[in-house]
Design an enzyme around this catalytic site. Structure first.
Site, PDB file in Angstrom:
ATOM      1  N   LYS A  31      32.064  24.292  40.177  1.00 13.43           N
ATOM      2  CA  LYS A  31      32.864  25.514  40.330  1.00 13.43           C
ATOM      3  C   LYS A  31      33.794  25.732  39.140  1.00 13.43           C
ATOM      4  CE  LYS A  31      36.723  23.666  43.058  1.00 13.43           C
ATOM      5  NZ  LYS A  31      37.775  23.914  42.059  1.00 13.43           N
ATOM      6  N   THR A  32      34.361  24.662  38.580  1.00 12.87           N
ATOM      7  CA  THR A  32      35.244  24.829  37.424  1.00 12.87           C
ATOM      8  C   THR A  32      34.463  25.359  36.231  1.00 12.87           C
ATOM      9  OG1 THR A  32      36.628  23.003  38.211  1.00 12.87           O
ATOM     10  CG2 THR A  32      36.899  23.672  35.918  1.00 12.87           C
ATOM     11  N   ASP A 218      41.034  30.162  42.454  1.00 14.45           N
ATOM     12  CA  ASP A 218      40.368  28.887  42.721  1.00 14.45           C
ATOM     13  C   ASP A 218      40.855  28.320  44.056  1.00 14.45           C
ATOM     14  OD1 ASP A 218      38.807  26.650  42.349  1.00 14.45           O
ATOM     15  OD2 ASP A 218      40.175  25.681  40.934  1.00 14.45           O
ATOM     16  N   GLU A 219      40.049  27.475  44.680  1.00 17.43           N
ATOM     17  CA  GLU A 219      40.400  26.804  45.944  1.00 17.43           C
ATOM     18  C   GLU A 219      40.892  27.812  46.986  1.00 17.43           C
ATOM     19  OE1 GLU A 219      39.475  23.898  46.255  1.00 17.43           O
ATOM     20  OE2 GLU A 219      39.772  22.698  44.450  1.00 17.43           O
ATOM     21  N   GLN A 249      35.445  22.338  52.746  1.00 16.65           N
ATOM     22  CA  GLN A 249      36.435  21.412  52.199  1.00 16.65           C
ATOM     23  C   GLN A 249      37.861  21.888  52.470  1.00 16.65           C
ATOM     24  OE1 GLN A 249      35.425  19.259  48.400  1.00 16.65           O
ATOM     25  NE2 GLN A 249      33.985  20.958  48.149  1.00 16.65           N
ATOM     26  N   ARG A 599      32.392  12.346  47.923  1.00 16.25           N
ATOM     27  CA  ARG A 599      33.058  11.746  46.755  1.00 16.25           C
ATOM     28  C   ARG A 599      32.139  10.732  46.072  1.00 16.25           C
ATOM     29  NH1 ARG A 599      35.487  15.586  45.824  1.00 16.25           N
ATOM     30  NH2 ARG A 599      34.244  16.374  47.542  1.00 16.25           N
TER      31      ARG A 599
END
Length: 727
Positions: A31-32, A218-219, A249, A599
Site C-alpha cells: 500500500k505504501t 492512509d490507514e 486490520q 506478520r
C-alpha cells in the site's frame, strides 16, 4: 513515469486519479508503494501542483518515509506537498484562520501533562476529590467525547439524567472554558476546531476545497468520527479522495477508531470505486491460507483473499504445552533449532504485556538476548520497580534509594520539601532515611501533618519487618500489596494504563509463586531479591542490537518478521474474556489474530498451554477458537508437548474447541445450524451477567441486538454468551 514495477492492480490504483477511490490493501500488499507512486504520478504525469495535494498519514515517521520514497521517484518536484498527520495539517489551517472561532493565531497547544494540570485545577475549584475520581481518567473521558465531536453542552444533554456523569459534566465544562480563556487547545481541539472553522465560514471552506484537488488518506480504517468528518468536508470540492486501508486490520477501537468509516465509504462518496490489493509480497501461501481462513469468520467485512506468487512454504508449527513455562521453553528450543545467524529474525507476539514475564525469565536464565518492542522489559516497568523497591526496603531498611522511590507511592501527601528535610536530618545524624523515621518526632522543621504521614509509612514497613523471619517472599508480597494499597490505588485511577499495571503486578506475583515452588528450601525474601538482581544483571549485559523480539499484537501492526511465534492462543486470553462477550468485540479480536498471522514471512509457530498461571492465578482454558478456524492440513503438529497429560496424536484429538462448539450449536442432518437466537424476540426483557438488564431490539442469525440500561447497545451471540430471559 515508470510504473512497470507495479503489479496490474497496483498500477490501476495509481492511474485512477479522478473521483472517490477506496483501496482495500491487504497485509503485505504494497500500500505504501501505491500511495507514493500515486502522488508522484499526479505530479509527474498529471501536472498537478504539489500544493494542491493533501496526503494524510497517522504518524510523522510514516510521513517522513513516504516523502523520502517520493523524492527517489521524482526528485525535488514534490516541494510544497501537504503531507503529515491529521493534527499537523489542522495546525497549519488553524494558524491561518483561528480568528474565525475567536482564537488568536498564536494559541498554545497543551500536551497530556498540561491537560492533566488543567483537569486537576478544575477539580480543585469544583471541590471534587482526586482520590475518588482520577484526573487521568477524567481526561480520557473528555478525549473520547471530543473524538465523537461531543461538546461540553452536548455531553451534558446526553448524560444529564445519569448521576455517575454529574462530576464529569462539570469538569468538562470548566476544562474547556479554561482552555479557551488561556487561548489554548489540546490535541483533540486541533481537529474539532478546524472542523468548526470550516463549518462556520463558507469562504474558508471553499478555499481549502479548491486548494486540495486531491486528497489521499492512509490507514483509513483507523480514523475516528472527527477525522472522517474533516475528510468529508475537505473533499467536497473536487471529490477526488483516495482512502487506503484494510478493514481486516482495524484493531484500534479502544483509541476511538470507527471501522464504519471504511465499511460505509461507498455510501459517503457517490460513484466510489473499490480496488482490492490481494497479492501479498511478504508471506508464504500457507501463512496466507491460515489468515484467510481465520478472518473469513467475521461477518462484518469487505471480502478479499490474500495470495502470493511465492511457494506454499513450511507448514505452521503447532505445540500444546502443559504450562506457560513449558511453552516458553518450547519457543526457546525452536529458536535455537532454526536460528542461522541472528536472534532478531524471531518475534514472539502475545495478547497482553504481562505474558512477556515468563519468556523473559526463561531467556535470562539461558543468557539469550531479547528486545522489547513498544514497551519496557518486564522488570523495568514502573509498577514492577515500585513493588521490588518496597521488597528491597523491607529486606534492607538502610536502602535510601528504595526508600525515596516508594515514600510517596502510592501518593500519600508527603511533599518533596518534607523528604528534603528528612534527608537533612538523616545526614546530620549519620542515619539512613528509615532510621530517621524512628526519631521523626525530633525533626522540628517538619509540620505536624508531615510527621503524621511519615509515621504511617514507618508503621507499614515496621509491621511487615516484625515477622520477616517467619515469612516467605510470597507472604511479604501479599502484605505489601495489602498494607500499601498499591493495587487499590490503581483500581481507583481506572485507566487503560493502570489496568495494564495491575495485570503486571499480578504477573509479578505469578513469578514469585513459581519461585516459591522451585525454591522450597529457601523461599525467603532475601534469596528472591538476590535471584532477581542477578537476572537484571544478565539482562544489562545483553546486546539489544541482536535479540529475540518480544511485543504485543497491537504493537506488531505494520511490522514483519521472518519467524513469528503466536503464543498463549487460549480462550479467555486470546480472544480475551471480555472481547468474547459481544460479536463486535470478538470480530476485532479476530482481526488482531489476522494481523498477528500476517506478520510472519517464512515460518509461523502457534502454541498454547493446557494450564496457565497469569496474574497470580492458575487457569485451565480451552484452546483458542482461532486455532480451530485454521484448516488441519496447514499444521505440522509437535507431539512432544503436554506429556503430563495426554500425548497429542492428531489435530481432532486435542481440539477441545470443537467439542465446545458442538455443545453450543445444534446441527440438523443437513449440517445447517439452528438459529440460537430464535427463542429471543424484539421487546423481550433479558439479563446478562456483565451488562445487566436490557431489552432485545433485534434477533438475526443468532446475533442479538440488545439495549442495556446504562451500557448502551450491544451485539451478542446467542448460545455463546449466557443471556437470561426475564420477561
Amino acid at each position: 513515469m515508470d510504473l512497470s514495477k507495479l503489479n496490474v492492480v497496483q498500477r490501476e490504483a495509481v492511474e485512477i486519479t479522478d473521483g472517490p477511490l477506496l483501496v482495500l490493501a491487504g497485509a503485505g500488499s504494497g500500500k505504501t508503494r501505491v500511495l507514493t507512486h500515486k502522488i508522484a504520478y499526479l505530479i509527474e504525469e498529471k501536472d498537478i501542483f504539489p500544493s494542491n495535494i493533501l496526503a494524510i498519514t497517522f504518524t510523522n515517521k510514516a510521513a517522513e518515509e513516504m516523502k523520502n520514497r517520493i523524492e527517489k521517484l521524482i526528485g525535488g518536484k514534490s516541494v510544497g506537498l501537504w503531507m503529515g498527520t491529521f493534527h499537523s495539517m489542522c495546525l497549519r489551517i488553524l494558524r491561518r484562520n483561528a480568528n474565525v472561532i475567536d482564537y488568536n493565531s498564536d494559541f498554545t497547544i497543551y500536551d497530556v501533562a498540561d491537560q492533566n494540570t488543567v483537569v486537576k485545577k478544575a477539580m480543585k475549584e469544583l471541590n471534587i476529590d482526586t482520590k475518588h475520581l482520577n484526573p487521568k481518567h477524567v481526561r480520557n473521558i473528555i478525549s473520547m467525547a471530543k473524538n465523537e465531536m461531543i461538546s461540553p453542552e452536548k455531553f451534558e444533554n446526553l448524560h444529564k439524567d445519569d448521576f455517575k456523569y454529574f462530576n464529569y459534566i462539570k469538569i468538562y465544562k470548566k476544562y474547556q472554558k479554561t482552555l479557551k480563556n488561556n487561548n489554548s487547545m489540546d490535541f483533540d481541539d486541533l481537529i474539532n476546531n478546524t472542523i468548526a472553522i470550516l463549518q462556520k465560514n463558507s469562504d474558508v471552506l471553499s478555499f481549502y476545497q479548491r486548494k486540495f484537488k486531491y486528497i489521499l488518506i492512509d490507514e483509513y480504517q483507523d480514523t475516528n468520527y472527527s477525522q472522517y468528518l474533516l475528510a468529508l468536508l475537505l473533499s467536497g470540492g473536487y471529490n477526488n479522495i483516495c482512502a487506503v486501508g484494510d478493514s481486516d486490520q482495524s484493531i484500534y477501537k479502544f483509541r476511538g477508531a470507527d471501522i464504519r468509516n471504511i465499511y460505509e465509504f461507498e455510501k459517503d462518496y457517490e460513484n466510489a470505486r473499490i480496488i482490492k490489493l490481494e497479492q501479498n509480497y511478504r508471506s508464504t501461501q500457507t501463512i496466507l491460507d491460515a489468515a484467510n481462513n481465520v478472518i473469513k469468520n467475521n461477518r462484518s467485512r469487505k471480502p478479499k483473499n490474500l495470495w502470493t506468487a511465492k511457494d506454499s512454504g513450511e507448514k505452521i508449527k503447532y505445540y500444546n504445552a502443559y504450562s506457560e513455562k513449558e511453552e516458553a521453553k518450547y519457543v526457546l528450543r525452536e529458536i535455537e533449532r532454526y536460528r542461522e545467524k541472528t536472534y532478531n529474525e524471531f518475534a514472539i507476539l502475545y495478547r497482553t504485556n504481562a505474558q512477556s514475564r515468563v519468556f523473559e525469565d526463561v531467556f535470562l536464565q539461558n543468557n539469550i538476548p531479547y528486545q522489547m518492542i513498544g514497551g519496557l522489559k518486564f522488570y523495568e516497568r514502573m509498577e514492577i520497580k515500585d513493588i521490588l523497591a518496597y521488597l528491597k526496603l523491607i529486606q534492607n531498611p538502610v536502602d535510601n534509594v528504595s526508600f525515596e522511590r516508594v515514600i510517596n507511592v502510592p501518593k500519600r501527601g508527603i511533599g518533596k520539601r518534607s523528604v528534603e528535610k528528612l534527608n537533612e536530618f538523616a545526614n546530620s545524624r549519620g542515619l539512613s532515611l528509615y532510621e530517621s523515621l524512628l526519631e521523626i518526632e525530633d525533626i522540628s522543621t517538619l509540620s505536624a501533618k508531615a510527621i503524621k504521614l511519615f509515621i504511617e509509612f514507618r508503621e507499614i514497613i515496621r509491621s511487615i519487618r516484625s515477622n520477616l523471619d517467619t515469612l516467605n517472599v510470597l507472604d511479604v508480597f501479599d502484605k505489601v500489596i495489602e498494607k500499601t494499597g498499591y493495587i487499590s490505588d490503581l483500581i481507583l485511577k481506572d485507566t487503560i494504563q493502570d489496568t495494564t499495571r495491575i495485570e503486571n503486578v499480578k504477573e509479578l506475583k505469578s513469578g514469585i509463586i513459581d519461585f516459591v515452588k522451585s525454591n522450597e528450601d529457601d523461599a525467603s525474601l532475601s534469596n528472591y531479591l538476590a535471584v532477581t538482581t542477578l537476572q537484571a544483571g544478565v539482562d544489562s549485559m545483553n546486546d539489544d542490537s541482536d535479540g529475540v523480539l518480544m511485543l504485543t499484537l497491537h504493537s506488531a501492526k505494520g511490522l514483519e518478521f521472518p519467524n513469528v511465534f503466536l503464543v498463549g492462543m487460549e480462550e479467555n486470553l486470546f480472544p480475551s474474556y471480555m472481547s468474547s462477550q459481544t460479536e463486535e468485540d470478538l470480530e476485532e479480536e479476530r482481526r488482531l489474530c489476522y494481523v498477528g498471522i500476517t506478520r510472519a514471512e517464512e515460518r509461523l509457530f502457534i502454541s498454547h498451554s493446557s494450564s496457565r498461571m497469569l496474574f497470580g492465578k492458575t487457569n485451565r482454558n480451552q484452546i483458542s477458537r482461532f486455532i480451530d478456524e485454521i484448516p488441519e492440513n496447514l499444521f505440522d503438529i509437535d507431539n512432544s508437548g503436554n506429556t503430563h497429560k495426554t500425548k497429542i496424536n492428531n489435530y481432532n484429538n486435542y481440539n477441545s474447541y470443537n467439542a465446545y462448539k458442538k455443545n453450543k450449536s445444534v446441527k440438523s442432518s443437513g449440517d445447517t445450524k439452528i438459529d440460537e437466537g430464535s427463542k429471543y424476540s424484539a421487546g423481550m426483557k433479558v439479563k446478562h451477567k456483565i451488562f445487566g438488564n436490557g431489552t432485545v431490539i433485534d434477533s438475526e442469525k443468532g446475533v442479538l441486538t440488545i439495549a442495556f440500561e446504562g451500557k448502551g447497545i450491544k451485539k451478542l451471540m446467542a448460545g455463546i454468551v449466557p443471556i437470561e430471559i426475564v420477561g
